[in-house]
Design an enzyme around this catalytic site. Structure first.
Site, PDB file in Angstrom:
ATOM      1  N   LYS A  78      52.476  55.217  42.798  1.00 16.10           N
ATOM      2  CA  LYS A  78      51.713  54.592  43.879  1.00 16.10           C
ATOM      3  C   LYS A  78      51.379  55.679  44.893  1.00 16.10           C
ATOM      4  O   LYS A  78      52.199  56.573  45.143  1.00 16.10           O
ATOM      5  CB  LYS A  78      52.598  53.503  44.498  1.00 16.10           C
ATOM      6  CG  LYS A  78      51.947  52.572  45.496  1.00 16.10           C
ATOM      7  CD  LYS A  78      52.958  51.501  45.924  1.00 16.10           C
ATOM      8  CE  LYS A  78      52.384  50.499  46.909  1.00 16.10           C
ATOM      9  NZ  LYS A  78      53.370  49.443  47.252  1.00 16.10           N
ATOM     10  N   SER A 153      51.384  44.900  47.023  1.00 14.27           N
ATOM     11  CA  SER A 153      50.492  46.008  47.276  1.00 14.27           C
ATOM     12  C   SER A 153      50.474  47.048  46.144  1.00 14.27           C
ATOM     13  O   SER A 153      49.549  47.835  46.066  1.00 14.27           O
ATOM     14  CB  SER A 153      50.891  46.699  48.582  1.00 14.27           C
ATOM     15  OG  SER A 153      52.188  47.258  48.466  1.00 14.27           O
ATOM     16  N   SER A 177      55.956  43.571  46.979  1.00 12.74           N
ATOM     17  CA  SER A 177      54.863  44.420  46.502  1.00 12.74           C
ATOM     18  C   SER A 177      55.040  45.046  45.117  1.00 12.74           C
ATOM     19  O   SER A 177      54.102  45.640  44.595  1.00 12.74           O
ATOM     20  CB  SER A 177      54.585  45.531  47.514  1.00 12.74           C
ATOM     21  OG  SER A 177      53.863  45.020  48.598  1.00 12.74           O
TER      22      SER A 177
END
Lengths: 475, 98
Positions: A78, A153, A177
């Site tokens: 990420k 996310s 997330s």
């Protein structure tokens, strides 16, 4: 879907025994990323550095040197993990161009075992969101339907795994997330006990709930990644001791396990098809010999309200470091220090970051502190007590990961409160610091449904064991 | 139900070093009020005698030996993201008037 990747352990084994080279694996990863560019899963590739590292690993394998248990295995991080070879932006304009001077501990530990970071995944800017639509750059598409969100996310991380770009991806989970995008994309998403994985070198969101974890295709893959990244780190004072037993040595009995079905998660708000998949999973677990009982955690319905006080409070504090002075976007026309602060932040932050900063500023301001922030921290104690009481009767808890399957891109973007409700079934685990996992539990209307399993703090190995056995009977 | 005014929102923005135009102020006023309205659910519970929790794993005062940690990065590396440099130092705007 048949994956082009074998399990992480097998892939590393093939590299170590010379059946495949690390260079070929990196190439496979990079060409898949290029083929599937239209999904916007990845912000940037780390091609040059990944190829160099692959070459080095291949040389060391040929020379018979020790390489590590993740030898040559590509992964995606990420983009809120500091990593060499590409910018670290957290999908935000204010960090655009940031060139990390050091790497996150999690990345360092994976590299020390021979894994190779090939790309940085898209996310909601600063991990603020449940759909990746808050990315300042682009929206990621769900691998199962391009018009739907991947969840967030860590949406780019989950999508990259299901799009077969790499055997695993790293994500962060502050209020769901990792688990939510895993649920929406049909991946396994693991949120460890708070503090089990070092957050050094990860862009901070809400420090009292932020955790790091893997997104994978199988629980076995999640376990091997956890075994490499877990444990104390002098660079993160909140880290805790890891289990002495390997996280890959998983307990494998379902018979006799006591699992509590969270009553408050199975109510009217739940989409019928999601409820059906969860009920089917419960029946399969019963057939396998597990003991399932209904458990009530009355305050869990207030967890989201509690989270949306604590999280923005911590966000407003953590994002104060972006001031245009030391790194990140600095407004070129500012003449005074005040202008530099105001203009850099106003242009650099997106609307969601601004909204959270202002909510956090409000709940922490004098006169409101007791009414909001302190009250939320008290509710947190209440939640911890209720979870402790539940875990005195059952070993694990179970429920859906999300009340729905993936929604359409654009469906919730005009209504922040509606978007926040997506996290309603994941935030409690973050507030009480317990481990949780989302595993695929079939589909509803062609979209994946996630089953969420929770365990007491520090029972990560036991939870991975339960999830691994559950995964076997669900597919 | 909390109903923030334009002045409230502008004050928050000022405290948070954000600059808002009139349109943004109006949108944030509505959105933030609705979120604060949602979190008011907590008022339903009696938490008078409950002790707040700030740290969930029970750690207190974690320290490490006060020794140098080598990140393997040079001064130049560590300063490369700064918007302005002078003599190997980060250059910022003047804080006090002459």
């Amino acid at each position: 879907m048949i994956s082009q990747w074998d399990s992480i352990a097998d892939t590393a084994d093939q590299v170590l025994t010379g059946q495949v080279s690390a260079t070929e694996l990196v190439q496979r990863s990079l060409s898949t990323i290029a083929d599937k560019q239209e999904y916007n899963a990845v912000i940037a590739t780390i091609a040059e550095r990944a190829n160099e590292r692959a070459k080095e690993i291949d040389t060391r394998v040929a020379a018979g040197e020790e390489v590590g248990r993740l030898a040559g295995v590509p992964f995606v991080a990420k983009d809120n993990f500091l990593a060499f070879g590409a910018e670290t932006t957290a999908a935000s304009n204010i960090l655009k161009g940031f060139d990390a001077p050091y790497q996150a501990t999690a990345i360092e530990r994976l590299e020390a075992e021979g894994a190779i970071c090939v790309a940085k995944a898209n996310l909601d800017a600063f991990a603020h969101g449940s759909s990746t639509e808050n990315s300042d750059f682009m929206t990621t598409s769900n691998p199962h339907d391009k018009n739907k969100v991947p969840g967030g996310s860590s949406g780019g991380s989950a999508a990259s795994v299901i799009l077969d770009m790499a055997p695993f991806a790293l994500g962060t989970d502050t209020g769901g997330s990792i688990r939510l995008p895993a649920s929406f994309c049909g991946a396994v998403g693991y949120k460890p006990t708070y503090g089990l994985v070092s957050r050094s070198g990860v862009v901070a969101m809400a420090s009292s709930t932020d955790v790091i974890g893997p997104l994978t295709r199988t629980v076995e893959d999640a376990a091997i990644v956890m075994d490499v990244i877990a444990g104390r780190d002098p660079l993160d004072s909140t880290t805790i001791d890891r289990d002495e037993v390997s996280y890959t040595s998983l307990p494998n009995n379902l018979a006799g396990q006591k699992i509590g079905i969270i009553k408050e998660y199975m109510t009217d708000g739940l989409e019928q098809a999601v409820r059906d998949r969860i009920n089917e999973s419960v029946e399969k677990l019963r057939t396998a010999g597990a003991e399932l009982v209904e458990v009530s955690l009355p305050s869990i319905e207030l967890a989201l309200a509690c989270y949306y006080i604590i999280m923005p409070a911590e966000v407003s504090s953590n994002l104060s470091r972006y001031d245009g002075q030391r790194y990140g976007f600095s407004h070129p026309e500012a003449a005074t220090l005040d202008q530099s602060y105001n203009w850099s932040r106003s242009e650099g932050f997106g609307n969601e970051a601004k909204r959270r900063i202002m909510i956090g500023t409000y709940v922490l301001s004098s006169g409101y502190y007791d009414a909001y922030y302190n009250k939320a921290q008290k509710l947190r104690t209440r939640l911890i007590d209720e979870f402790n009481s539940a875990f005195s009767r059952v070993d694990f808890l179970l429920g859906p990961t999300a009340p729905t399957t993936a929604f359409d891109i654009g469906a919730n973007i005009e209504d922040p409160l509606q978007m926040y409700l997506t996290d309603i079934m994941t935030v409690a685990a973050n507030l009480v610091g317990i481990p949780g996992i989302s595993i695929p539990a079939g589909q509803a209307g062609g979209m994946p449904v996630g089953l969420q399993l929770l365990a007491p703090q520090r029972k990560d190995r036991e939870l991975l064991g339960l999830a691994s056995e559950t995964e076997k009977i669900l597919v | 139900m909390v109903e923030l005014t334009n002045e409230d929102v502008l004050k928050l923005a000022r405290l948070a070093r954000l600059r808002l135009n009139d349109d943004e102020c109006g949108v944030f006023k509505k959105e933030i009020s609705s979120i604060l309205g949602y979190v008011e659910q907590l008022d339903k519970v009696d938490l008078k005698d409950v002790v707040p929790t700030y740290q969930v794993t029970g750690l207190t005062n974690v320290t490490r030996p006060d020794t140098e940690i080598d990140y393997g990065a040079s001064t130049k590396e560590l300063l490369k993201n700064a918007p302005a440099l002078e003599n190997n130092q980060i250059k910022v705007k003047r804080m006090l008037d002459r």
